[in-house]
Scaffold this active site. Structure first.
Site, PDB file in Angstrom:
ATOM      1  N   SER A 553      48.843  44.952 -13.758  1.00  0.00           N
ATOM      2  CA  SER A 553      49.783  45.556 -12.808  1.00  0.00           C
ATOM      3  C   SER A 553      49.393  45.145 -11.402  1.00  0.00           C
ATOM      4  CB  SER A 553      49.747  47.078 -12.935  1.00  0.00           C
ATOM      5  OG  SER A 553      50.441  47.689 -11.869  1.00  0.00           O
ATOM      6  N   TYR A 566      45.536  55.521 -13.268  1.00  0.00           N
ATOM      7  CA  TYR A 566      46.288  54.335 -13.657  1.00  0.00           C
ATOM      8  C   TYR A 566      45.774  53.105 -12.920  1.00  0.00           C
ATOM      9  CZ  TYR A 566      50.317  51.270 -14.503  1.00  0.00           C
ATOM     10  OH  TYR A 566      51.133  50.221 -14.877  1.00  0.00           O
TER      11      TYR A 566
END
Length: 676
Positions: A553, A566
């Site tokens: 990501s 995250y």
């Protein structure tokens, strides 16, 4: 409107081809003769419709038929230059075609045109080939059929064989067909129904004779006992990647595993080595199985290291033997050797491993060897199995016409022969990746905790020759190992692993619980590690290199609010890419990553609550979140699942062969996430 003769031909062909007792996949051909008006002369013209080159009787359609003028086809007998030049006649068939379109005429076209019967079937039933390959086949044919079915000695398929069968049919008006030595059967009839009935009479009569007169143990006593089911499948999964690597020495192959009762009965028998060395006989068989298999003669429960070393020794010997076979028979006009690796590997107590350029080819090769086992059993039960001479096998395997057929095959897709394993493949980005890799030629294992979702995506891709679904909880080492064993048993190994499974919980630091932290790290950081570790065992065993791709990501680089768990686990994944690239490069395995920005549409993560959480952080309606993300990028474009899939293909499609340890941004330009 379809000609009635054609309609009956297709219906008969589909019925015959649907039963494997009648003929093997893509084997045999059928025909019908009839009349149509010639659009040039306006006069009736006698035609023959015959299954063209390639294709399968069970699924034959009108497009798969070659249509020829019967007068011109039969006129070729006047210009036939003799058996030494009969290959020239295949090109002459083109000058007999009626109209445009249709399939290319096959080598068996002459058989169908020259036999003076309105309907003709040429089939490869195991029972018929058992008689055709028996040492005393002519005498057996007479004993079984009397003068109703005649014997035609072995001759390579072609124009002369058509003349031979036609001569037998003319001289024996009582006959319904022939046994073709070393090959199969041909039957005919005045109507389509009569032709089909005659074909089935030959097949079933041969079956009954073998059942009533055959010895019960043609393969001798059982020499090896099969491993129990679970142990057998574990052993198959252990050795399959090694065997696939060996079978891919000349070119990459996909595999298929079979442990049916028929196979285990043969590989466990005392006559395995003797009969296996004789090889297959029917041309359709050895063209797909090679002239003989490799037999891995280790004990079923032998230590893995011992099995692998023995496999390497036997593989080297097999290649030398195949090269010698080629050298014995090749002439200056022969095509170059096509590869010396085995297509069939037999392992006592475990089963059969077959290989091919794709899953279907590998599976069909295995099915053909099962046909060969049935043929050997039948022939040995009433006589002795006597396949055609090695020199004749070579003439067909390296036939110029077969080489021309191979040259006409379409160019393989970029990911052909590659086996992809995609975690989180049941939805969103994973689904898009699975679909794209399949579209580019890979066979795909769709792995997901939601097995129903995985099955839906696999079905969307196609049948089990194209994709399978596996249940995979990436937080469990045992579940990952089991899912990859299933992958190996389905396709032979794995080449391209995509670590995509993920989830996210958006909370401020003080509200992030230990459970929130553990869950995200278990799924993504730990999950990617477990998948990569288990997949690496297979990749190293194969010795074929490979790819591992992490869907990380932009959050692995970009520090956003309310995102500590995250972002931290994505940073962990990003560094795994670098660490594994450094470690696995020695094995030719490339490890790369992709850093998407928020993929809202079609994303399982966003649909599961992450979207609402992030929308609240940024103070926008959830339905506007994708637009919000797009506006903060340099390109002002929203990132979709297919954009991530595109990047996976770019990394693995064959152009970036020297790239490893790379992270590719797929974020439409987020300056704060620039790599530096």
């Amino acid at each position: 409107m379809t000609n009635p003769a054609v309609r009956e031909l297709l219906e008969r062909s589909n019925r015959l081809g649907a039963d494997p007792r009648n003929t093997n996949y893509a084997g045999g051909n059928t025909s019908a003769k009839g009349s149509e008006t010639d659009p040039v002369t306006g006069e009736p013209t006698e035609l023959v419709w015959v299954k063209g080159s390639g294709g399968d009787l069970g699924t034959l359609t009108e497009k798969g038929l070659a249509v020829l003028r019967l007068d011109r086809l039969r006129a070729l007998t006047r210009t036939y230059p003799g058996v030494e030049r009969e290959d020239e006649m295949v090109a002459a068939f083109d000058y007999c075609l009626h109209g445009r379109g249709g399939a290319a005429p096959s080598i068996d076209t002459a058989m169908h045109g020259l036999v003076e019967a309105p309907h003709v079937d040429h089939l490869h039933p195991d029972s018929g080939i058992a008689i055709a390959t028996a040492a005393d086949g002519p005498a057996l044919t007479k004993e079984i059929f009397g003068d109703r079915v005649l014997w035609v000695p072995w001759r390579r398929p072609g124009f002369q064989l058509g003349l031979d069968i036609a001569a037998v049919q003319r001289a024996n008006p009582q006959a319904i067909g022939v046994i073709l030595g070393g090959h199969g059967i041909t039957a005919w009839g005045a109507t389509s129904a009569e032709c089909e009935a005659n074909s089935l009479e030959i097949i079933k009569t041969a079956e009954r004779y073998l059942a009533e007169h055959g010895r019960p143990d043609p393969f001798g006593a059982r020499k090896v006992t099969s491993l129990p089911d679970e142990a057998r499948h574990r052993r198959a999964a252990e050795i399959f990647p090694y065997l696939r690597g060996l079978a891919s020495t000349d070119r990459p192959q996909v595999g298929h595993y079979t442990d049916s009762d028929v196979v285990l009965d043969f590989v466990n028998s005392e006559r395995l080595e003797e009969l296996g060395a004789k090889g297959t006989s029917c041309p359709d068989h050895f063209l797909r199985t090679k002239v003989k298999p490799l037999i891995l003669d280790t004990a079923p429960d032998a230590p893995l290291e011992q099995v692998i070393e023995r496999a390497k020794e036997l593989h080297a010997a097999y290649r030398e033997d195949y090269q010698a076979y080629y050298d014995r028979h090749a002439t200056a006009e022969s095509p170059a050797i096509r590869g010396a690796d085995p297509a069939i590997v037999l392992v006592p107590g475990v089963g059969m491993f077959s290989f091919g350029a794709n899953k279907q080819t590998a599976r069909v090769a295995g099915e053909f060897y099962v046909n060969a086992i049935n043929v050997m059993r039948g022939a040995e039960s009433v006589s002795a199995y006597a396949p055609i001479d090695e020199s004749e096998k070579f003439r067909i395997e390296y036939w110029a016409l077969e080489e021309a057929k191979l040259q006409r095959m379409p160019k393989p897709k970029p990911l052909a022969t590659r086996i992809a394993y995609v975690t989180g493949g049941g939805s969103g980005i994973g689904r898009a990746i699975a679909l794209r890799l399949a579209a580019e030629g890979a066979v795909v294992v769709v792995a997901d905790r939601d097995f129903e979702a995985a099955k839906n995506v696999a079905a969307e891709i196609g049948g089990t020759d194209a994709a399978i679904a596996v249940a995979a909880d990436v937080t469990s080492a045992d579940a990952i190992a089991a899912s990859l064993r299933d992958s190996v048993l389905a396709f032979g190994g794995v080449d391209l692993v995509v670590n995509n499974a993920g989830l996210s919980i958006s909370k401020p630091l003080l509200e992030t619980t230990e459970a929130d932290w553990d869950l995200q790290h278990d799924v993504m950081a730990k999950g990617s590690f477990l998948v990569s570790r288990e997949a690496a065992r297979i990749l190293i065993a194969q010795g074929m290199g490979g790819d591992i791709v992490y869907i990380s990501s932009k959050n692995s680089l970009f520090a956003g609010p309310n995102n500590v768990a995250y972002g931290a686990t994505k940073a962990d994944q990003a560094h795994q890419v670098r660490l594994l690239a450094a470690e696995l490069g020695a094995y030719g395995v490339r490890v790369n990553g992709i850093n998407p920005d928020g993929v809202v549409r079609g994303s399982g993560i966003f649909a599961g609550g992450w979207g609402a959480q992030r929308a609240a952080v940024y103070g926008v309606p959830e339905e506007k979140l994708g637009e919000y993300y797009a506006q903060r990028t340099l390109l002002k474009r929203e990132v979709l699942p297919e954009h991530v899939a595109n990047a996976v293909f770019v990394l693995t499609g064959g152009d970036l062969t020297h790239t490893t340890g790379l992270h590719i941004p797929v974020d439409a330009g987020v300056a704060a996430a620039f790599l530096r």
